[in-house]
Write a protein that holds these residues in place. Structure first.
Motif, PDB file in Angstrom:
ATOM      1  N   PHE A  49      38.623  23.370 -20.798  1.00 25.43           N
ATOM      2  CA  PHE A  49      38.991  24.375 -19.484  1.00 25.43           C
ATOM      3  C   PHE A  49      38.493  25.247 -19.231  1.00 25.43           C
ATOM      4  CE2 PHE A  49      42.258  27.310 -19.088  1.00 25.43           C
ATOM      5  CZ  PHE A  49      42.552  27.200 -17.308  1.00 25.43           C
ATOM      6  N   LEU A  50      37.694  25.787 -20.662  1.00 24.33           N
ATOM      7  CA  LEU A  50      36.562  26.694 -19.972  1.00 24.33           C
ATOM      8  C   LEU A  50      35.657  27.083 -18.971  1.00 24.33           C
ATOM      9  CD1 LEU A  50      35.400  28.025 -23.471  1.00 24.33           C
ATOM     10  CD2 LEU A  50      37.275  29.844 -21.656  1.00 24.33           C
ATOM     11  N   PHE A  51      35.171  25.788 -19.188  1.00 22.40           N
ATOM     12  CA  PHE A  51      34.158  25.078 -18.052  1.00 22.40           C
ATOM     13  C   PHE A  51      34.503  24.739 -17.444  1.00 22.40           C
ATOM     14  CE2 PHE A  51      31.360  25.322 -21.837  1.00 22.40           C
ATOM     15  CZ  PHE A  51      30.442  25.267 -21.589  1.00 22.40           C
ATOM     16  N   PHE A  52      36.055  24.022 -17.071  1.00 23.16           N
ATOM     17  CA  PHE A  52      35.968  24.537 -15.397  1.00 23.16           C
ATOM     18  C   PHE A  52      36.871  25.569 -14.190  1.00 23.16           C
ATOM     19  CE2 PHE A  52      40.158  24.399 -12.915  1.00 23.16           C
ATOM     20  CZ  PHE A  52      40.566  23.148 -12.344  1.00 23.16           C
ATOM     21  N   LEU A  53      37.048  26.422 -15.504  1.00 23.62           N
ATOM     22  CA  LEU A  53      37.526  27.861 -14.019  1.00 23.62           C
ATOM     23  C   LEU A  53      35.541  28.494 -14.561  1.00 23.62           C
ATOM     24  CD1 LEU A  53      39.577  29.971 -17.521  1.00 23.62           C
ATOM     25  CD2 LEU A  53      40.093  28.453 -14.968  1.00 23.62           C
ATOM     26  N   TYR A  54      34.668  28.043 -15.554  1.00 26.33           N
ATOM     27  CA  TYR A  54      33.467  28.067 -14.984  1.00 26.33           C
ATOM     28  C   TYR A  54      32.863  28.215 -13.656  1.00 26.33           C
ATOM     29  CZ  TYR A  54      32.887  29.764 -19.415  1.00 26.33           C
ATOM     30  OH  TYR A  54      32.926  30.765 -20.877  1.00 26.33           O
ATOM     31  N   GLY A  55      33.968  26.673 -13.317  1.00 27.19           N
ATOM     32  CA  GLY A  55      32.963  26.095 -12.136  1.00 27.19           C
ATOM     33  C   GLY A  55      34.057  26.672 -10.840  1.00 27.19           C
ATOM     34  N   ALA A  56      35.166  26.425 -11.010  1.00 23.44           N
ATOM     35  CA  ALA A  56      36.087  26.685 -10.278  1.00 23.44           C
ATOM     36  C   ALA A  56      35.147  28.297  -9.878  1.00 23.44           C
ATOM     37  CB  ALA A  56      37.540  27.211 -10.577  1.00 23.44           C
ATOM     38  N   ARG A  57      35.129  29.481 -10.361  1.00 23.49           N
ATOM     39  CA  ARG A  57      34.449  30.336 -10.527  1.00 23.49           C
ATOM     40  C   ARG A  57      32.804  30.677  -9.389  1.00 23.49           C
ATOM     41  NH1 ARG A  57      35.985  32.966 -15.977  1.00 23.49           N
ATOM     42  NH2 ARG A  57      38.363  33.680 -15.624  1.00 23.49           N
ATOM     43  N   LEU A 185      34.284  21.604  -7.174  1.00 27.36           N
ATOM     44  CA  LEU A 185      35.159  20.282  -6.072  1.00 27.36           C
ATOM     45  C   LEU A 185      36.769  21.118  -5.621  1.00 27.36           C
ATOM     46  CD1 LEU A 185      34.476  16.756  -7.758  1.00 27.36           C
ATOM     47  CD2 LEU A 185      33.297  17.852  -5.218  1.00 27.36           C
ATOM     48  N   LEU A 186      37.220  21.889  -7.020  1.00 34.50           N
ATOM     49  CA  LEU A 186      38.631  22.161  -6.685  1.00 34.50           C
ATOM     50  C   LEU A 186      38.399  23.536  -6.245  1.00 34.50           C
ATOM     51  CD1 LEU A 186      40.883  20.915  -9.078  1.00 34.50           C
ATOM     52  CD2 LEU A 186      40.566  19.867  -6.790  1.00 34.50           C
ATOM     53  N   ARG A 187      37.415  24.046  -6.128  1.00 36.29           N
ATOM     54  CA  ARG A 187      36.896  25.536  -6.016  1.00 36.29           C
ATOM     55  C   ARG A 187      37.482  26.259  -4.282  1.00 36.29           C
ATOM     56  NH1 ARG A 187      35.012  29.964  -6.752  1.00 36.29           N
ATOM     57  NH2 ARG A 187      33.759  31.625  -4.971  1.00 36.29           N
ATOM     58  N   ARG A 188      37.557  25.565  -3.791  1.00 40.10           N
ATOM     59  CA  ARG A 188      38.327  25.380  -2.028  1.00 40.10           C
ATOM     60  C   ARG A 188      39.777  25.886  -2.235  1.00 40.10           C
ATOM     61  NH1 ARG A 188      37.494  20.948   2.668  1.00 40.10           N
ATOM     62  NH2 ARG A 188      39.185  22.121   4.059  1.00 40.10           N
ATOM     63  N   TRP A 189      39.909  24.907  -3.449  1.00 40.55           N
ATOM     64  CA  TRP A 189      41.530  25.320  -2.778  1.00 40.55           C
ATOM     65  C   TRP A 189      42.272  26.195  -3.975  1.00 40.55           C
ATOM     66  CZ3 TRP A 189      39.675  20.178  -2.905  1.00 40.55           C
ATOM     67  CH2 TRP A 189      39.653  19.946  -1.624  1.00 40.55           C
ATOM     68  N   ILE A 190      41.269  26.031  -4.988  1.00 42.81           N
ATOM     69  CA  ILE A 190      42.345  27.031  -5.874  1.00 42.81           C
ATOM     70  C   ILE A 190      41.188  28.372  -6.057  1.00 42.81           C
ATOM     71  CG2 ILE A 190      42.841  25.239  -7.639  1.00 42.81           C
ATOM     72  CD1 ILE A 190      40.719  26.043  -9.615  1.00 42.81           C
ATOM     73  N   GLY A 191      40.170  28.370  -5.590  1.00 38.82           N
ATOM     74  CA  GLY A 191      38.901  30.002  -5.355  1.00 38.82           C
ATOM     75  C   GLY A 191      39.669  31.242  -5.077  1.00 38.82           C
ATOM     76  N   ALA A 192      40.952  31.080  -4.599  1.00 35.91           N
ATOM     77  CA  ALA A 192      41.817  32.246  -3.987  1.00 35.91           C
ATOM     78  C   ALA A 192      43.197  32.819  -4.978  1.00 35.91           C
ATOM     79  CB  ALA A 192      42.649  32.078  -3.131  1.00 35.91           C
ATOM     80  N   PHE A 193      43.243  31.762  -5.752  1.00 33.40           N
ATOM     81  CA  PHE A 193      43.659  31.791  -7.211  1.00 33.40           C
ATOM     82  C   PHE A 193      43.373  32.007  -8.019  1.00 33.40           C
ATOM     83  CE2 PHE A 193      46.047  30.229 -10.934  1.00 33.40           C
ATOM     84  CZ  PHE A 193      47.385  30.809 -10.885  1.00 33.40           C
ATOM     85  N   ILE A 194      42.120  31.720  -8.640  1.00 31.08           N
ATOM     86  CA  ILE A 194      41.219  32.197  -9.331  1.00 31.08           C
ATOM     87  C   ILE A 194      41.163  34.009  -9.106  1.00 31.08           C
ATOM     88  CG2 ILE A 194      39.604  32.355 -11.156  1.00 31.08           C
ATOM     89  CD1 ILE A 194      39.831  29.049 -10.561  1.00 31.08           C
TER      90      ILE A 194
END
Length: 345
Positions: A49-57, A185-194
Protein backbone atom coordinates in the motif's frame (compact mmCIF):
# COMPACT_ATOMS: atom_id res chain seq x y z
CA UNK A 1 -1.92 25.54 17.44
CA UNK A 2 1.62 26.65 18.18
CA UNK A 3 1.47 24.82 21.48
CA UNK A 4 0.80 21.56 19.64
CA UNK A 5 3.82 21.94 17.37
CA UNK A 6 7.11 20.17 18.05
CA UNK A 7 9.58 22.67 19.59
CA UNK A 8 11.97 24.01 16.94
CA UNK A 9 14.89 23.71 19.34
CA UNK A 10 14.34 19.99 19.87
CA UNK A 11 17.07 18.19 17.81
CA UNK A 12 15.23 14.86 17.61
CA UNK A 13 12.59 14.21 14.98
CA UNK A 14 9.42 13.17 16.89
CA UNK A 15 8.87 10.40 14.38
CA UNK A 16 12.21 8.91 15.42
CA UNK A 17 10.87 8.79 18.97
CA UNK A 18 7.87 6.85 17.69
CA UNK A 19 10.20 4.47 15.85
CA UNK A 20 12.28 3.95 18.99
CA UNK A 21 9.10 3.40 20.96
CA UNK A 22 8.03 0.77 18.43
CA UNK A 23 11.39 -0.95 18.79
CA UNK A 24 10.92 -0.92 22.58
CA UNK A 25 7.44 -2.41 22.22
CA UNK A 26 8.83 -5.18 20.01
CA UNK A 27 11.51 -5.85 22.62
CA UNK A 28 8.99 -6.11 25.47
CA UNK A 29 6.07 -7.68 23.58
CA UNK A 30 7.31 -9.34 20.38
CA UNK A 31 4.77 -10.98 18.13
CA UNK A 32 4.97 -14.78 18.39
CA UNK A 33 3.21 -17.71 16.80
CA UNK A 34 -0.11 -16.85 15.20
CA UNK A 35 0.31 -13.19 16.15
CA UNK A 36 3.59 -13.13 14.24
CA UNK A 37 1.87 -14.55 11.16
CA UNK A 38 -0.82 -11.88 11.37
CA UNK A 39 1.76 -9.11 11.85
CA UNK A 40 3.80 -10.42 8.92
CA UNK A 41 0.77 -10.48 6.63
CA UNK A 42 -0.28 -7.00 7.72
CA UNK A 43 3.27 -5.75 7.17
CA UNK A 44 3.32 -7.19 3.65
CA UNK A 45 0.02 -5.49 2.83
CA UNK A 46 1.23 -2.22 4.36
CA UNK A 47 4.39 -2.24 2.24
CA UNK A 48 2.41 -2.79 -0.95
CA UNK A 49 0.00 0.00 0.00
CA UNK A 50 2.91 2.35 0.75
CA UNK A 51 4.35 1.95 -2.72
CA UNK A 52 0.92 2.23 -4.28
CA UNK A 53 0.62 5.65 -2.63
CA UNK A 54 4.13 6.60 -3.76
CA UNK A 55 3.14 5.83 -7.34
CA UNK A 56 -0.16 7.70 -7.07
CA UNK A 57 1.53 10.80 -5.68
CA UNK A 58 4.34 11.12 -8.23
CA UNK A 59 3.36 13.71 -10.81
CA UNK A 60 4.44 12.56 -14.26
CA UNK A 61 4.25 16.12 -15.59
CA UNK A 62 6.41 17.40 -12.75
CA UNK A 63 8.99 14.73 -13.44
CA UNK A 64 9.05 15.53 -17.17
CA UNK A 65 9.44 19.25 -16.44
CA UNK A 66 12.49 18.47 -14.36
CA UNK A 67 14.29 16.65 -17.15
CA UNK A 68 15.87 19.93 -18.26
CA UNK A 69 18.11 19.66 -15.19
CA UNK A 70 19.46 16.29 -16.34
CA UNK A 71 23.05 17.11 -15.31
CA UNK A 72 21.91 17.85 -11.76
CA UNK A 73 19.81 14.69 -11.53
CA UNK A 74 22.63 12.57 -12.93
CA UNK A 75 24.96 14.01 -10.29
CA UNK A 76 22.51 13.21 -7.48
CA UNK A 77 21.97 9.67 -8.79
CA UNK A 78 25.74 9.18 -9.00
CA UNK A 79 26.13 10.28 -5.38
CA UNK A 80 23.27 8.04 -4.24
CA UNK A 81 23.93 4.86 -6.20
CA UNK A 82 27.66 5.03 -7.02
CA UNK A 83 29.65 7.05 -4.48
CA UNK A 84 27.62 5.91 -1.47
CA UNK A 85 27.93 2.17 -2.33
CA UNK A 86 31.65 2.53 -3.00
CA UNK A 87 32.11 4.03 0.46
CA UNK A 88 29.97 1.24 1.87
CA UNK A 89 32.22 -1.36 0.28
CA UNK A 90 35.29 0.44 1.64
CA UNK A 91 33.80 0.24 5.14
CA UNK A 92 34.13 -3.54 4.90
CA UNK A 93 37.69 -3.06 6.07
CA UNK A 94 36.35 -2.02 9.48
CA UNK A 95 35.05 -5.53 10.19
CA UNK A 96 35.56 -6.86 12.86
CA UNK A 97 37.36 -3.97 14.60
CA UNK A 98 34.51 -1.41 14.54
CA UNK A 99 31.61 -3.39 13.14
CA UNK A 100 30.25 -6.89 13.35
CA UNK A 101 29.38 -8.55 10.06
CA UNK A 102 25.57 -8.15 10.56
CA UNK A 103 25.98 -4.44 11.33
CA UNK A 104 28.20 -4.02 8.30
CA UNK A 105 25.57 -5.69 6.12
CA UNK A 106 23.06 -3.14 7.43
CA UNK A 107 25.51 -0.29 6.79
CA UNK A 108 26.12 -1.50 3.24
CA UNK A 109 22.37 -1.75 2.65
CA UNK A 110 22.02 1.83 3.93
CA UNK A 111 24.35 3.03 1.17
CA UNK A 112 22.11 1.41 -1.47
CA UNK A 113 18.85 3.10 -0.42
CA UNK A 114 17.45 6.00 -2.51
CA UNK A 115 17.50 9.62 -1.41
CA UNK A 116 14.78 11.39 0.54
CA UNK A 117 12.17 13.70 -0.97
CA UNK A 118 10.47 15.74 1.76
CA UNK A 119 13.51 16.65 3.84
CA UNK A 120 15.64 17.37 0.77
CA UNK A 121 13.02 19.85 -0.41
CA UNK A 122 12.67 21.41 3.03
CA UNK A 123 16.39 21.92 3.62
CA UNK A 124 16.93 23.18 0.08
CA UNK A 125 14.17 25.73 0.62
CA UNK A 126 15.62 26.88 3.95
CA UNK A 127 19.06 27.29 2.40
CA UNK A 128 17.59 29.24 -0.57
CA UNK A 129 18.50 26.59 -3.11
CA UNK A 130 16.85 25.23 -6.26
CA UNK A 131 13.62 23.81 -4.82
CA UNK A 132 12.09 22.46 -8.10
CA UNK A 133 15.36 20.64 -8.81
CA UNK A 134 15.29 19.12 -5.32
CA UNK A 135 11.73 17.90 -5.92
CA UNK A 136 12.65 16.20 -9.19
CA UNK A 137 15.96 14.84 -7.89
CA UNK A 138 14.28 13.21 -4.90
CA UNK A 139 11.48 11.81 -7.04
CA UNK A 140 13.89 10.39 -9.64
CA UNK A 141 16.04 8.85 -6.91
CA UNK A 142 13.04 7.18 -5.26
CA UNK A 143 11.80 5.87 -8.60
CA UNK A 144 15.25 4.56 -9.58
CA UNK A 145 15.69 3.01 -6.13
CA UNK A 146 12.75 0.66 -6.61
CA UNK A 147 14.82 -1.08 -9.29
CA UNK A 148 18.44 -0.22 -8.42
CA UNK A 149 18.38 -0.89 -4.67
CA UNK A 150 17.32 -4.57 -4.95
CA UNK A 151 19.72 -5.15 -7.86
CA UNK A 152 22.64 -3.56 -6.04
CA UNK A 153 21.75 -5.44 -2.86
CA UNK A 154 21.71 -8.74 -4.74
CA UNK A 155 25.08 -7.94 -6.35
CA UNK A 156 26.92 -6.49 -3.34
CA UNK A 157 25.35 -8.31 -0.40
CA UNK A 158 24.81 -11.68 -2.04
CA UNK A 159 23.82 -14.62 0.11
CA UNK A 160 25.25 -12.91 3.20
CA UNK A 161 22.44 -10.39 3.10
CA UNK A 162 19.74 -12.86 4.02
CA UNK A 163 19.46 -15.23 1.09
CA UNK A 164 19.11 -13.07 -2.02
CA UNK A 165 17.88 -15.04 -5.00
CA UNK A 166 15.59 -14.82 -7.97
CA UNK A 167 12.71 -15.27 -5.52
CA UNK A 168 13.82 -12.15 -3.66
CA UNK A 169 13.72 -10.11 -6.84
CA UNK A 170 10.29 -11.51 -7.70
CA UNK A 171 9.07 -10.39 -4.26
CA UNK A 172 10.43 -6.93 -4.95
CA UNK A 173 8.57 -6.76 -8.26
CA UNK A 174 5.28 -8.02 -6.80
CA UNK A 175 5.42 -6.16 -3.50
CA UNK A 176 7.02 -2.86 -4.55
CA UNK A 177 7.14 -2.29 -8.29
CA UNK A 178 3.68 -3.60 -9.23
CA UNK A 179 1.85 -1.50 -6.59
CA UNK A 180 3.91 1.53 -7.61
CA UNK A 181 2.97 1.13 -11.27
CA UNK A 182 -0.67 0.55 -10.28
CA UNK A 183 -0.62 3.85 -8.42
CA UNK A 184 0.79 5.61 -11.46
CA UNK A 185 -1.89 4.13 -13.72
CA UNK A 186 -4.71 5.08 -11.34
CA UNK A 187 -3.34 8.55 -10.57
CA UNK A 188 -5.63 10.05 -13.21
CA UNK A 189 -8.69 9.02 -11.19
CA UNK A 190 -7.43 9.13 -7.58
CA UNK A 191 -4.91 11.98 -7.79
CA UNK A 192 -7.42 14.63 -6.70
CA UNK A 193 -8.54 12.50 -3.74
CA UNK A 194 -4.94 11.99 -2.61
CA UNK A 195 -4.27 15.72 -2.86
CA UNK A 196 -7.33 16.55 -0.74
CA UNK A 197 -6.40 13.99 1.91
CA UNK A 198 -2.63 14.39 1.79
CA UNK A 199 -2.27 14.92 5.54
CA UNK A 200 -4.41 11.91 6.46
CA UNK A 201 -2.56 9.64 4.04
CA UNK A 202 0.70 10.91 5.52
CA UNK A 203 -0.37 9.38 8.83
CA UNK A 204 -1.15 6.15 6.99
CA UNK A 205 2.38 6.21 5.55
CA UNK A 206 4.00 6.60 8.93
CA UNK A 207 1.72 4.09 10.61
CA UNK A 208 2.55 1.51 7.95
CA UNK A 209 6.26 2.02 8.50
CA UNK A 210 5.82 1.61 12.25
CA UNK A 211 4.09 -1.71 11.58
CA UNK A 212 7.01 -2.80 9.38
CA UNK A 213 9.48 -1.87 12.12
CA UNK A 214 7.50 -3.73 14.79
CA UNK A 215 7.32 -6.88 12.66
CA UNK A 216 11.03 -6.81 11.79
CA UNK A 217 12.22 -6.22 15.34
CA UNK A 218 9.79 -8.79 16.75
CA UNK A 219 11.33 -11.42 14.50
CA UNK A 220 14.77 -10.34 15.66
CA UNK A 221 13.79 -10.64 19.32
CA UNK A 222 12.28 -14.09 18.85
CA UNK A 223 15.47 -15.29 17.15
CA UNK A 224 17.69 -13.67 19.78
CA UNK A 225 19.86 -11.75 17.32
CA UNK A 226 20.10 -8.72 19.63
CA UNK A 227 22.62 -10.59 21.75
CA UNK A 228 25.04 -9.97 18.88
CA UNK A 229 25.04 -6.19 19.44
CA UNK A 230 26.87 -4.46 22.30
CA UNK A 231 26.98 -0.81 23.33
CA UNK A 232 30.58 -0.63 22.12
CA UNK A 233 29.59 -1.91 18.68
CA UNK A 234 26.77 0.62 18.46
CA UNK A 235 29.21 3.40 19.35
CA UNK A 236 31.51 2.19 16.58
CA UNK A 237 28.60 2.18 14.15
CA UNK A 238 27.72 5.78 15.05
CA UNK A 239 31.31 6.90 14.46
CA UNK A 240 31.43 5.18 11.07
CA UNK A 241 28.11 6.72 10.04
CA UNK A 242 29.23 10.19 11.14
CA UNK A 243 32.30 9.88 8.93
CA UNK A 244 30.18 8.55 6.05
CA UNK A 245 27.79 11.51 6.28
CA UNK A 246 30.64 14.03 6.51
CA UNK A 247 32.33 12.57 3.44
CA UNK A 248 29.12 12.61 1.39
CA UNK A 249 28.30 16.19 2.40
CA UNK A 250 31.78 17.26 1.28
CA UNK A 251 31.74 15.21 -1.94
CA UNK A 252 28.30 16.45 -3.00
CA UNK A 253 29.11 20.11 -2.25
CA UNK A 254 32.65 20.42 -3.61
CA UNK A 255 32.04 17.90 -6.38
CA UNK A 256 29.12 20.01 -7.62
CA UNK A 257 31.35 23.07 -7.49
CA UNK A 258 34.02 21.31 -9.57
CA UNK A 259 31.34 20.40 -12.13
CA UNK A 260 30.43 24.09 -12.52
CA UNK A 261 27.00 24.13 -10.86
CA UNK A 262 25.74 27.43 -9.47
CA UNK A 263 25.13 27.91 -5.76
CA UNK A 264 21.38 27.13 -5.85
CA UNK A 265 21.96 23.87 -7.71
CA UNK A 266 24.84 22.89 -5.41
CA UNK A 267 22.53 23.23 -2.42
CA UNK A 268 19.97 20.91 -4.02
CA UNK A 269 22.69 18.43 -4.94
CA UNK A 270 24.17 18.44 -1.45
CA UNK A 271 20.89 17.82 0.36
CA UNK A 272 19.50 15.31 -2.15
CA UNK A 273 22.82 13.53 -2.71
CA UNK A 274 23.90 13.07 0.91
CA UNK A 275 20.75 11.63 2.49
CA UNK A 276 18.99 8.29 2.57
CA UNK A 277 15.26 7.58 2.75
CA UNK A 278 13.95 5.80 5.82
CA UNK A 279 10.48 5.51 4.28
CA UNK A 280 11.81 3.62 1.25
CA UNK A 281 14.57 1.71 3.02
CA UNK A 282 12.52 0.10 5.79
CA UNK A 283 9.97 -1.65 3.52
CA UNK A 284 12.74 -2.76 1.13
CA UNK A 285 14.77 -4.21 4.00
CA UNK A 286 11.73 -6.10 5.24
CA UNK A 287 11.30 -7.72 1.83
CA UNK A 288 15.00 -8.35 1.16
CA UNK A 289 16.22 -9.47 4.59
CA UNK A 290 13.15 -11.16 6.04
CA UNK A 291 13.90 -12.39 9.57
CA UNK A 292 17.24 -10.54 9.57
CA UNK A 293 15.66 -7.16 8.84
CA UNK A 294 15.93 -5.81 12.40
CA UNK A 295 19.72 -5.50 12.37
CA UNK A 296 19.68 -4.50 8.71
CA UNK A 297 17.54 -1.40 9.35
CA UNK A 298 19.29 -0.30 12.56
CA UNK A 299 22.11 1.58 10.73
CA UNK A 300 19.53 3.27 8.49
CA UNK A 301 17.44 4.44 11.46
CA UNK A 302 20.50 5.92 13.18
CA UNK A 303 21.76 7.54 9.98
CA UNK A 304 18.34 9.04 9.30
CA UNK A 305 18.28 10.96 12.57
CA UNK A 306 21.92 12.00 12.19
CA UNK A 307 21.37 13.40 8.69
CA UNK A 308 18.33 15.42 9.83
CA UNK A 309 20.23 17.04 12.69
CA UNK A 310 23.34 17.85 10.67
CA UNK A 311 21.52 19.04 7.55
CA UNK A 312 19.25 21.29 9.63
CA UNK A 313 22.33 23.11 10.93
CA UNK A 314 23.88 23.36 7.45
CA UNK A 315 20.64 24.64 5.91
CA UNK A 316 20.35 27.43 8.48
CA UNK A 317 23.94 28.47 7.88
CA UNK A 318 23.48 28.42 4.10
CA UNK A 319 20.42 30.65 4.50
CA UNK A 320 22.66 33.35 5.95
CA UNK A 321 25.20 33.19 3.12
CA UNK A 322 25.41 36.37 1.01
CA UNK A 323 24.19 35.94 -2.55
CA UNK A 324 23.64 38.11 -5.61
CA UNK A 325 20.18 39.48 -6.30
CA UNK A 326 17.87 37.07 -8.12
CA UNK A 327 14.32 36.83 -9.37
CA UNK A 328 11.63 36.19 -6.74
CA UNK A 329 10.17 32.74 -6.42
CA UNK A 330 7.19 31.74 -8.45
CA UNK A 331 3.88 31.20 -6.68
CA UNK A 332 4.12 27.41 -7.09
CA UNK A 333 7.66 27.29 -5.71
CA UNK A 334 6.71 29.47 -2.74
CA UNK A 335 3.83 27.16 -1.90
CA UNK A 336 6.20 24.19 -2.02
CA UNK A 337 8.63 25.93 0.30
CA UNK A 338 5.97 26.94 2.80
CA UNK A 339 4.11 23.64 2.81
CA UNK A 340 7.13 21.36 3.24
CA UNK A 341 8.24 20.14 6.67
CA UNK A 342 11.68 18.89 7.78
CA UNK A 343 10.71 15.30 8.33
CA UNK A 344 12.22 12.81 5.97
CA UNK A 345 10.41 10.44 3.73
Amino acid sequence: MKRLQWPSWMPIDPYILLLLGTVGLAALLPARGAAADVASGASTAAIAFLFFLYGARLSTREALDGLKHWRLHTTVLACTFVVFPLLGLAAGGLVPVFLTDPLYQGLLFLTLVPSTIQSSIAFTSIARGNVPAAICAGSFSSLAGIVLTPLLAAALLGSSGGGFSADSLVKIVLQLLVPFLAGQLLRRWIGAFITRHKKLLGYVDRGSILLVVYTAFSEGMVQGIWHQVSALRLAGLLIVEAVLLAVMLAVSWYGAKALGFRREDRIAIQFAGSKKSLASGLPMASVLFGAHASLAVLPLMLFHQMQLMVCAVIAKRRSRDPEPARQPRSVAESRIAVGTGTRSG
